[in-house]
Design a protein around this motif. Structure first.
Motif, PDB file in Angstrom:
ATOM      1  N   GLN A 170     -31.910  34.898  11.871  1.00  0.00           N
ATOM      2  CA  GLN A 170     -31.483  35.477  10.601  1.00  0.00           C
ATOM      3  C   GLN A 170     -30.630  36.698  10.893  1.00  0.00           C
ATOM      4  O   GLN A 170     -30.872  37.421  11.869  1.00  0.00           O
ATOM      5  N   ALA A 171     -29.634  36.894  10.060  1.00  0.00           N
ATOM      6  CA  ALA A 171     -28.769  38.072  10.184  1.00  0.00           C
ATOM      7  C   ALA A 171     -28.566  38.665   8.801  1.00  0.00           C
ATOM      8  O   ALA A 171     -28.520  37.939   7.803  1.00  0.00           O
ATOM      9  N   TYR A 172     -28.450  39.980   8.753  1.00  0.00           N
ATOM     10  CA  TYR A 172     -28.243  40.676   7.487  1.00  0.00           C
ATOM     11  C   TYR A 172     -27.310  41.855   7.725  1.00  0.00           C
ATOM     12  O   TYR A 172     -27.485  42.636   8.665  1.00  0.00           O
ATOM     13  N   ASP A 173     -26.315  41.970   6.873  1.00  0.00           N
ATOM     14  CA  ASP A 173     -25.385  43.092   6.934  1.00  0.00           C
ATOM     15  C   ASP A 173     -25.603  43.968   5.711  1.00  0.00           C
ATOM     16  O   ASP A 173     -25.186  43.619   4.605  1.00  0.00           O
ATOM     17  N   PRO A 174     -26.268  45.107   5.866  1.00  0.00           N
ATOM     18  CA  PRO A 174     -26.548  45.984   4.727  1.00  0.00           C
ATOM     19  C   PRO A 174     -25.284  46.542   4.077  1.00  0.00           C
ATOM     20  O   PRO A 174     -25.280  46.834   2.888  1.00  0.00           O
ATOM     21  N   ALA A 175     -24.216  46.671   4.842  1.00  0.00           N
ATOM     22  CA  ALA A 175     -22.978  47.220   4.291  1.00  0.00           C
ATOM     23  C   ALA A 175     -22.373  46.299   3.233  1.00  0.00           C
ATOM     24  O   ALA A 175     -21.844  46.757   2.233  1.00  0.00           O
ATOM     25  N   THR A 176     -22.474  44.981   3.452  1.00  0.00           N
ATOM     26  CA  THR A 176     -21.904  44.020   2.495  1.00  0.00           C
ATOM     27  C   THR A 176     -22.968  43.349   1.635  1.00  0.00           C
ATOM     28  O   THR A 176     -22.653  42.730   0.628  1.00  0.00           O
ATOM     29  N   GLY A 177     -24.231  43.414   2.082  1.00  0.00           N
ATOM     30  CA  GLY A 177     -25.312  42.749   1.362  1.00  0.00           C
ATOM     31  C   GLY A 177     -25.398  41.263   1.675  1.00  0.00           C
ATOM     32  O   GLY A 177     -26.201  40.549   1.080  1.00  0.00           O
ATOM     33  N   LYS A 178     -24.600  40.794   2.618  1.00  0.00           N
ATOM     34  CA  LYS A 178     -24.589  39.369   2.961  1.00  0.00           C
ATOM     35  C   LYS A 178     -25.623  39.076   4.040  1.00  0.00           C
ATOM     36  O   LYS A 178     -25.910  39.915   4.896  1.00  0.00           O
ATOM     37  N   SER A 179     -26.162  37.840   3.964  1.00  0.00           N
ATOM     38  CA  SER A 179     -27.119  37.410   4.985  1.00  0.00           C
ATOM     39  C   SER A 179     -26.816  35.972   5.398  1.00  0.00           C
ATOM     40  O   SER A 179     -26.122  35.235   4.688  1.00  0.00           O
ATOM     41  N   PHE A 180     -27.345  35.589   6.545  1.00  0.00           N
ATOM     42  CA  PHE A 180     -27.106  34.256   7.087  1.00  0.00           C
ATOM     43  C   PHE A 180     -28.317  33.847   7.899  1.00  0.00           C
ATOM     44  O   PHE A 180     -28.977  34.672   8.522  1.00  0.00           O
ATOM     45  N   SER A 181     -28.605  32.559   7.898  1.00  0.00           N
ATOM     46  CA  SER A 181     -29.749  32.026   8.627  1.00  0.00           C
ATOM     47  C   SER A 181     -29.354  30.697   9.255  1.00  0.00           C
ATOM     48  O   SER A 181     -28.681  29.885   8.615  1.00  0.00           O
ATOM     49  N   SER A 182     -29.755  30.470  10.514  1.00  0.00           N
ATOM     50  CA  SER A 182     -29.418  29.228  11.196  1.00  0.00           C
ATOM     51  C   SER A 182     -30.372  28.988  12.360  1.00  0.00           C
ATOM     52  O   SER A 182     -30.958  29.930  12.895  1.00  0.00           O
ATOM     53  N   GLY A 183     -30.478  27.751  12.750  1.00  0.00           N
ATOM     54  CA  GLY A 183     -31.284  27.389  13.912  1.00  0.00           C
ATOM     55  C   GLY A 183     -30.538  27.624  15.209  1.00  0.00           C
ATOM     56  O   GLY A 183     -31.099  27.479  16.291  1.00  0.00           O
ATOM     57  N   SER A 184     -29.277  28.003  15.112  1.00  0.00           N
ATOM     58  CA  SER A 184     -28.439  28.181  16.296  1.00  0.00           C
ATOM     59  C   SER A 184     -27.982  29.629  16.428  1.00  0.00           C
ATOM     60  O   SER A 184     -27.420  30.206  15.493  1.00  0.00           O
ATOM     61  N   GLN A 185     -28.191  30.182  17.595  1.00  0.00           N
ATOM     62  CA  GLN A 185     -27.734  31.541  17.861  1.00  0.00           C
ATOM     63  C   GLN A 185     -26.208  31.586  17.813  1.00  0.00           C
ATOM     64  O   GLN A 185     -25.626  32.562  17.334  1.00  0.00           O
ATOM     65  N   ALA A 186     -25.555  30.550  18.281  1.00  0.00           N
ATOM     66  CA  ALA A 186     -24.089  30.485  18.278  1.00  0.00           C
ATOM     67  C   ALA A 186     -23.546  30.540  16.850  1.00  0.00           C
ATOM     68  O   ALA A 186     -22.525  31.190  16.592  1.00  0.00           O
ATOM     69  N   ASP A 187     -24.217  29.868  15.912  1.00  0.00           N
ATOM     70  CA  ASP A 187     -23.794  29.909  14.510  1.00  0.00           C
ATOM     71  C   ASP A 187     -23.864  31.322  13.949  1.00  0.00           C
ATOM     72  O   ASP A 187     -22.986  31.755  13.196  1.00  0.00           O
ATOM     73  N   VAL A 188     -24.908  32.040  14.300  1.00  0.00           N
ATOM     74  CA  VAL A 188     -25.065  33.418  13.821  1.00  0.00           C
ATOM     75  C   VAL A 188     -23.953  34.288  14.399  1.00  0.00           C
ATOM     76  O   VAL A 188     -23.352  35.098  13.686  1.00  0.00           O
ATOM     77  N   CYS A 189     -23.645  34.097  15.680  1.00  0.00           N
ATOM     78  CA  CYS A 189     -22.555  34.860  16.302  1.00  0.00           C
ATOM     79  C   CYS A 189     -21.232  34.568  15.607  1.00  0.00           C
ATOM     80  O   CYS A 189     -20.435  35.484  15.353  1.00  0.00           O
ATOM     81  N   LEU A 190     -20.989  33.317  15.275  1.00  0.00           N
ATOM     82  CA  LEU A 190     -19.764  32.933  14.564  1.00  0.00           C
ATOM     83  C   LEU A 190     -19.692  33.597  13.198  1.00  0.00           C
ATOM     84  O   LEU A 190     -18.639  34.089  12.784  1.00  0.00           O
TER      85      LEU A 190
END
Length: 94
Positions: free
Chosen positions: A66-86
């Motif tokens: 899971q990733a979260y950017d407090p500056a934009t309020g956007k979040s993302f979740s994936s089973g792949s670390q590469a997807d999160v990096c992208l």
């Protein structure tokens, strides 16, 4: 035949058990305080606008990111670390 086994009085046994229990309780207390202190310092020194990425495990044992950017309020979740990096790269591309 002589039996040279000597039993401790009950009071001595209770004292020995209670001191062992007290040592274990003290050790657990210090360990808990140490963990609390580390978490407190981490939270205190954390930048509230910094991108956050963490790994989680669902109830079936599947690992996902899971990733979260407090500056934009956007979040993302994936089973792949590469997807999160992208996702992070795309988020900061513009």
């Amino acid at each position: 035949m002589n039996n040279h086994i000597r039993c401790l009085p009950t009071e001595d046994i209770e004292i020995n058990c209670s001191s062992l229990s007290q040592k274990t309780n003290n050790s657990n207390l210090w360990k808990s305080l140490h963990i609390f202190w580390e978490k407190f310092l981490k939270k205190l020194l954390e930048n509230p606008n910094e991108l956050q990425v963490w790994q989680k495990v669902d109830r079936h044992g599947n690992i996902y990111w899971q990733a979260y950017d407090p500056a934009t309020g956007k979040s993302f979740s994936s089973g792949s670390q590469a997807d999160v990096c992208l996702w992070i790269e795309q988020l900061y591309r513009y």
